[in-house]
Design a protein around this motif. Sequence first.
Motif, short mmCIF file in Angstrom:
data_model
loop_
_atom_site.label_atom_id
_atom_site.label_comp_id
_atom_site.label_asym_id
_atom_site.label_seq_id
_atom_site.Cartn_x
_atom_site.Cartn_y
_atom_site.Cartn_z
N SER A 26 0.83 -1.21 0.00
CA SER A 26 0.00 0.00 0.00
C SER A 26 0.86 1.26 0.00
O SER A 26 0.55 2.23 -0.69
CB SER A 26 -0.94 0.01 1.21
N VAL A 27 1.95 1.25 0.76
CA VAL A 27 2.86 2.39 0.77
C VAL A 27 3.50 2.55 -0.61
O VAL A 27 3.56 3.66 -1.14
CB VAL A 27 3.94 2.24 1.87
N ALA A 28 3.96 1.46 -1.20
CA ALA A 28 4.58 1.52 -2.52
C ALA A 28 3.60 2.07 -3.56
O ALA A 28 3.93 2.95 -4.35
CB ALA A 28 5.09 0.15 -2.94
N ALA A 29 2.37 1.57 -3.54
CA ALA A 29 1.34 2.06 -4.47
C ALA A 29 1.02 3.52 -4.20
O ALA A 29 0.81 4.30 -5.14
CB ALA A 29 0.09 1.19 -4.35
N GLY A 30 1.01 3.91 -2.93
CA GLY A 30 0.74 5.30 -2.58
C GLY A 30 1.83 6.24 -3.08
O GLY A 30 1.54 7.35 -3.53
N SER A 161 1.05 5.08 12.49
CA SER A 161 1.19 5.98 11.35
C SER A 161 0.20 5.56 10.27
O SER A 161 0.24 4.42 9.80
CB SER A 161 2.62 5.95 10.80
N SER A 162 -0.67 6.45 9.86
CA SER A 162 -1.64 6.13 8.81
C SER A 162 -0.92 5.96 7.48
O SER A 162 0.23 6.40 7.30
CB SER A 162 -2.68 7.23 8.68
N LEU A 163 -1.60 5.34 6.53
CA LEU A 163 -1.03 5.18 5.20
C LEU A 163 -0.67 6.54 4.62
O LEU A 163 0.43 6.74 4.09
CB LEU A 163 -2.02 4.44 4.28
N VAL A 167 3.13 7.65 3.60
CA VAL A 167 3.49 8.05 2.24
C VAL A 167 4.05 9.47 2.23
O VAL A 167 5.07 9.75 1.60
CB VAL A 167 2.28 7.91 1.28
N SER A 168 3.41 10.37 2.95
CA SER A 168 3.89 11.76 3.02
C SER A 168 5.29 11.83 3.61
O SER A 168 6.15 12.58 3.13
CB SER A 168 2.93 12.62 3.85
N ARG A 169 5.53 11.05 4.65
CA ARG A 169 6.85 11.05 5.28
C ARG A 169 7.93 10.57 4.30
O ARG A 169 9.00 11.17 4.19
CB ARG A 169 6.85 10.16 6.51
N VAL A 170 7.66 9.48 3.61
CA VAL A 170 8.64 8.95 2.65
C VAL A 170 8.87 9.95 1.52
O VAL A 170 10.02 10.17 1.11
CB VAL A 170 8.21 7.57 2.11
N MET A 171 7.81 10.58 1.05
CA MET A 171 7.95 11.60 0.00
C MET A 171 8.87 12.72 0.47
O MET A 171 9.76 13.15 -0.26
CB MET A 171 6.58 12.16 -0.39
N ARG A 172 8.68 13.18 1.70
CA ARG A 172 9.51 14.26 2.27
C ARG A 172 10.94 13.80 2.50
O ARG A 172 11.90 14.49 2.12
CB ARG A 172 8.93 14.74 3.61
#
Length: 188
Positions: A26-30, A161-163, A167-172
């Motif tokens: 889900s994180v990868a897809a996000g 940590s919500s999905l 995702v926002s954290r990894v993007m940052r």
Amino acid sequence: MARTGVGQDRTRLVVVRGNSASGKSSVAAGLRARFGRGIALVAQDNLRRTVLRERDLPGGKNIGLIDTVARYALDAGYHVVVEGIMYADRYGDMLLGLVADHRGVSRCYYLDVPYAQTLERHASKPDPELLAQVTQEHLRSWYRERDVLPGALETVIGADSSLEDTVSRVMRDTGLDRLPPASEQLAT
């Protein structure tokens, strides 16, 4: 064996590991949905189970295939998300080598979800065939508590940590949120 640099200064390598039903896919897809074109998903399950139809064993051939596909995509200018359970004792050397060789930004994450929550998440999956094939006994036998890579390489993200937040954290953290659209990047 001497390793060579892989990827480019502008490519991003993201490794997302964790137990079954921890949210890796889900994180990868996000990440891909948020960023758009230009992210290659290198999924352990796809390469191991679908492409090779191999069991997850020490020294499995899928380990080298994951490494090869990730390196190829990075060298082609794609950002890469490698995701899977990828037990530290079986996949650690490959992942550490990939991160060490990558010329761009690399970040690794371990999704730390308690076993009870793993069961709940698995039971909520919409695929009845998967639910019939993967039992609680399977999940118990696969589960490894806090199976992190050595050297504090991974950021541990808890089940709280919500999905969206993950995702926002990894993007940052990776800077993907500050890069131009992928179509512009791949054109250069």
